[in-house]
Design an enzyme around this catalytic site. Structure first.
Site, PDB file in Angstrom:
ATOM      1  N   LYS A 204       1.032   4.427  -2.476  1.00 33.02           N
ATOM      2  CA  LYS A 204       1.292   6.281  -2.397  1.00 33.02           C
ATOM      3  C   LYS A 204       2.056   6.481  -2.606  1.00 33.02           C
ATOM      4  O   LYS A 204       2.299   8.022  -3.267  1.00 33.02           O
ATOM      5  CB  LYS A 204       0.353   6.112  -0.250  1.00 33.02           C
ATOM      6  CG  LYS A 204      -0.811   5.626  -0.787  1.00 33.02           C
ATOM      7  CD  LYS A 204      -2.054   6.219  -1.595  1.00 33.02           C
ATOM      8  CE  LYS A 204      -3.123   6.255  -1.757  1.00 33.02           C
ATOM      9  NZ  LYS A 204      -4.352   6.219  -1.514  1.00 33.02           N
TER      10      LYS A 204
ATOM     11  N   TYR B  54       1.151  -1.552  -0.396  1.00 33.80           N
ATOM     12  CA  TYR B  54      -0.204   0.192  -0.294  1.00 33.80           C
ATOM     13  C   TYR B  54       0.795   1.477  -0.082  1.00 33.80           C
ATOM     14  O   TYR B  54       0.094   1.938  -0.106  1.00 33.80           O
ATOM     15  CB  TYR B  54      -0.882   0.108   1.120  1.00 33.80           C
ATOM     16  CG  TYR B  54      -1.485   1.281   1.357  1.00 33.80           C
ATOM     17  CD1 TYR B  54      -2.309   1.648   0.784  1.00 33.80           C
ATOM     18  CD2 TYR B  54      -1.474   2.171   2.297  1.00 33.80           C
ATOM     19  CE1 TYR B  54      -3.520   2.834   0.846  1.00 33.80           C
ATOM     20  CE2 TYR B  54      -1.713   3.130   2.416  1.00 33.80           C
ATOM     21  CZ  TYR B  54      -3.043   3.693   1.764  1.00 33.80           C
ATOM     22  OH  TYR B  54      -3.685   5.074   2.397  1.00 33.80           O
TER      23      TYR B  54
HETATM   24  N1  LIG Z   1      -8.485   6.924   6.580  1.00 34.29           N
HETATM   25  C1  LIG Z   1      -7.280   6.868   6.790  1.00 34.29           C
HETATM   26  O1  LIG Z   1      -6.205   7.262   7.420  1.00 34.29           O
HETATM   27  C2  LIG Z   1      -6.307   7.438   5.223  1.00 34.29           C
HETATM   28  C3  LIG Z   1      -4.592   7.939   5.480  1.00 34.29           C
HETATM   29  C4  LIG Z   1      -3.860   8.279   4.342  1.00 34.29           C
HETATM   30  C5  LIG Z   1      -4.228   7.971   3.581  1.00 34.29           C
HETATM   31  N2  LIG Z   1      -5.976   7.405   2.586  1.00 34.29           N
HETATM   32  C6  LIG Z   1      -5.977   7.492   1.676  1.00 34.29           C
HETATM   33  O2  LIG Z   1      -7.881   8.296   1.281  1.00 34.29           O
HETATM   34  C7  LIG Z   1      -8.039   7.450   0.511  1.00 34.29           C
HETATM   35  C8  LIG Z   1     -10.034   8.033   1.410  1.00 34.29           C
HETATM   36  O3  LIG Z   1      -9.852   6.563   2.020  1.00 34.29           O
HETATM   37  P1  LIG Z   1     -10.947   6.411   3.662  1.00 34.29           P
HETATM   38  O4  LIG Z   1      -9.917   6.178   4.719  1.00 34.29           O
HETATM   39  O5  LIG Z   1     -12.125   7.150   2.995  1.00 34.29           O
HETATM   40  O6  LIG Z   1     -11.367   5.046   2.627  1.00 34.29           O
HETATM   41  P2  LIG Z   1     -12.954   4.386   3.038  1.00 34.29           P
HETATM   42  O7  LIG Z   1     -12.771   2.928   3.183  1.00 34.29           O
HETATM   43  O8  LIG Z   1     -13.441   4.873   4.540  1.00 34.29           O
HETATM   44  O9  LIG Z   1     -13.863   4.812   1.474  1.00 34.29           O
HETATM   45  C9  LIG Z   1     -13.335   4.387   0.316  1.00 34.29           C
HETATM   46  C10 LIG Z   1     -14.026   4.796  -0.397  1.00 34.29           C
HETATM   47  O10 LIG Z   1     -13.982   4.410  -2.465  1.00 34.29           O
HETATM   48  C11 LIG Z   1     -14.616   4.142  -2.417  1.00 34.29           C
HETATM   49  N3  LIG Z   1     -13.710   3.030  -3.774  1.00 34.29           N
HETATM   50  C12 LIG Z   1     -13.418   1.257  -3.004  1.00 34.29           C
HETATM   51  N4  LIG Z   1     -12.533   0.952  -4.301  1.00 34.29           N
HETATM   52  C13 LIG Z   1     -12.925   1.516  -5.335  1.00 34.29           C
HETATM   53  C14 LIG Z   1     -13.349   1.415  -6.639  1.00 34.29           C
HETATM   54  N5  LIG Z   1     -12.632   0.782  -7.528  1.00 34.29           N
HETATM   55  N6  LIG Z   1     -14.092   2.551  -7.337  1.00 34.29           N
HETATM   56  C15 LIG Z   1     -14.439   3.432  -6.805  1.00 34.29           C
HETATM   57  N7  LIG Z   1     -14.728   3.609  -5.273  1.00 34.29           N
HETATM   58  C16 LIG Z   1     -14.266   2.904  -4.658  1.00 34.29           C
HETATM   59  C17 LIG Z   1     -15.264   2.434  -0.898  1.00 34.29           C
HETATM   60  O11 LIG Z   1     -16.907   2.607  -1.844  1.00 34.29           O
HETATM   61  C18 LIG Z   1     -15.032   3.926  -0.306  1.00 34.29           C
HETATM   62  O12 LIG Z   1     -16.742   4.388   0.041  1.00 34.29           O
HETATM   63  C19 LIG Z   1      -7.821   6.526   0.186  1.00 34.29           C
HETATM   64  O13 LIG Z   1      -7.096   6.775  -0.801  1.00 34.29           O
HETATM   65  C20 LIG Z   1      -7.071   6.396   1.251  1.00 34.29           C
HETATM   66  O14 LIG Z   1      -5.382   5.168   0.550  1.00 34.29           O
HETATM   67  C21 LIG Z   1      -6.972   7.015   3.911  1.00 34.29           C
END
Ligand SMILES: NC(=O)c1ccc[n+]([C@@H]2O[C@H](COP(=O)([O-])OP(=O)(O)OC[C@H]3O[C@@H](n4cnc5c(N)ncnc54)[C@H](O)[C@@H]3O)[C@@H](O)[C@H]2O)c1
Length: 260
Positions: free
Chosen positions: A160, A156
Site C-alpha cells: 500500500k 501488505y
Molecule cells: N476493508 C478494509 O478495512 C480496507 C482497509 C484499507 C484498504 N482496503 C483495501 O480496499 C480494497 C478492497 O478491500 P475489501 O475490504 O473490499 O476486500 P474484499 O476482500 O471484501 O473484496 C476484494 C474483492 O477483490 C476481488 N479480488 C481479489 N483478488 C483479485 C484479483 N486478482 N483480480 C480481481 N479481483 C480480485 C475479490 O474477489 C473481492 O471481490 C483492497 O485493495 C484493500 O486492500 C480495505
C-alpha cells in the site's frame, strides 16, 4: 442529473466489499460501469444491481494480477463502453500475519495484485486516457501504507506504500495529458477482508468478534469504522467535475485514525 452522468468507468475487485459499493455508487451517480472481479459470478451480481439503478453495466471476470488478463479486460471494457474515463484500482488481497511468519508466497501473492496489478491497470488505462485527452485514476491504498500499526501485516503495508508512491509519480507524469491520479486510504472498513481479520484476531486472543470490533473502534477518534459506502463517497467525488484540479493526493477515509 447525476454527478457522473455519461462517464465510462471501470472498478476492479468490484464483486464485493468496497469495490462493489463504488460500482453501485457510480451507477447511482449516472455513470456506465464495468464491474471487474476474479470471481465472475460476484461481478455479474453487482453489474445486475448497477443495471437496477438504470446504469449501463457489464461484468468482466479477470485476474488483476495477470498482465495478459489486465490488457484483455481493459480492451473489452473500452470497446464495450467506447472508452474509459475513470478507473478505480481497488482489487487487493491480504491476510492477518505477524511479521516473522510472512513467507515468500505471501509476499508474491500480495505484491502481484496490490502493487503490480494496480500499476499495470493504471498504465493500460492511462494509455487510453492520453488518446482521449482526459481521465481519472483512483487507486485504493490503505492507512496501512501510512504505517497504521494494526494493519493486517507488514508486507501488505509495503504494497500500500507502493500504491501511494506510484500515485504521486503517476500524477506528476500524467498531469500533462489531463489525467488526474489520486489514492484513497481507507481505515477499518467492514467488508469480508476485515471480517476475516477480526475472526482470526479474535480467535488468537480468545475474545469474541464483537469484543474485537469494540476494541478496534476505541482507537478511532470518531468511534466508528467505515461502511464501504463511506469510501465510495470519496471515489464519487474524485471522479466528479468538482475534483478536476485535485491530483497526486492520498485521502484518508478513516474516522481520524491517522493524521498524515
Ligand atoms: N476493508 C478494509 O478495512 C480496507 C482497509 C484499507 C484498504 N482496503 C483495501 O480496499 C480494497 C478492497 O478491500 P475489501 O475490504 O473490499 O476486500 P474484499 O476482500 O471484501 O473484496 C476484494 C474483492 O477483490 C476481488 N479480488 C481479489 N483478488 C483479485 C484479483 N486478482 N483480480 C480481481 N479481483 C480480485 C475479490 O474477489 C473481492 O471481490 C483492497 O485493495 C484493500 O486492500 C480495505
Amino acid at each position: 442529473m447525476g454527478q457522473l452522468d455519461g462517464l465510462k468507468t471501470v472498478v476492479t475487485g468490484a464483486g464485493g466489499g468496497i469495490g462493489a459499493a463504488i460500482a453501485v455508487a457510480y451507477a447511482e451517480a449516472g455513470a456506465a460501469v464495468t464491474v471487474v472481479d476474479i470471481n465472475g459470478a460476484a461481478a455479474e451480481a453487482v453489474a445486475e444491481t448497477c443495471r437496477g439503478h438504470g446504469a449501463a453495466a457489464d461484468a468482466i471476470q479477470a485476474d488483476c494480477g495477470d498482465l495478459a488478463a489486465i490488457d484483455a479486460m481493459l480492451e473489452q471494457a473500452a470497446s464495450a463502453m467506447g472508452g474509459i474515463d475513470v478507473i478505480v484500482n481497488n482489487a487487493g488481497v491480504t491476510r492477518h500475519a505477524f511479521i516473522l511468519d510472512l513467507t515468500e508466497a505471501d509476499w508474491d501473492r500480495m505484491f502481484r495484485v496490490n502493487a503490480k496489478g494496480v500499476f499495470f491497470c493504471m498504465q493500460g488505462a492511462a494509455k487510453r486516457m492520453k488518446a482521449q485527452g482526459s481521465g481519472r485514476i483512483i487507486n485504493i491504498a490503505s492507512v496501512a501504507g501510512r504505517g497504521y500499526q494494526s494493519s493486517s501485516n507488514a508486507a501488505y503495508a509495503g504494497t500500500k506504500g507502493a500504491v501511494l508512491a506510484m500515485t504521486y509519480l503517476a500524477a506528476h507524469q500524467l498531469g500533462r495529458f489531463n489525467i488526474n491520479v489520486n489514492a484513497i486510504c481507507p481505515g477499518v472498513t467492514y467488508t469480508e477482508i476485515v471480517s476475516n481479520l477480526l475472526r482470526d484476531r479474535a480467535a488468537e486472543r480468545g475474545v469474541t468478534i464483537e469484543q474485537m470490533k469494540q476494541e478496534a473502534e476505541k482507537s478511532i477518534p470518531i468511534r466508528r469504522g467505515n461502511d464501504p459506502e463511506d469510501v465510495a463517497a470519496m471515489a464519487v467525488f474524485l471522479a466528479s467535475p468538482g475534483a478536476r484540479n485535485i491530483t497526486g493526493q492520498g485521502f484518508n477515509v478513516d474516522g481520524g485514525l491517522i493524521n498524515s
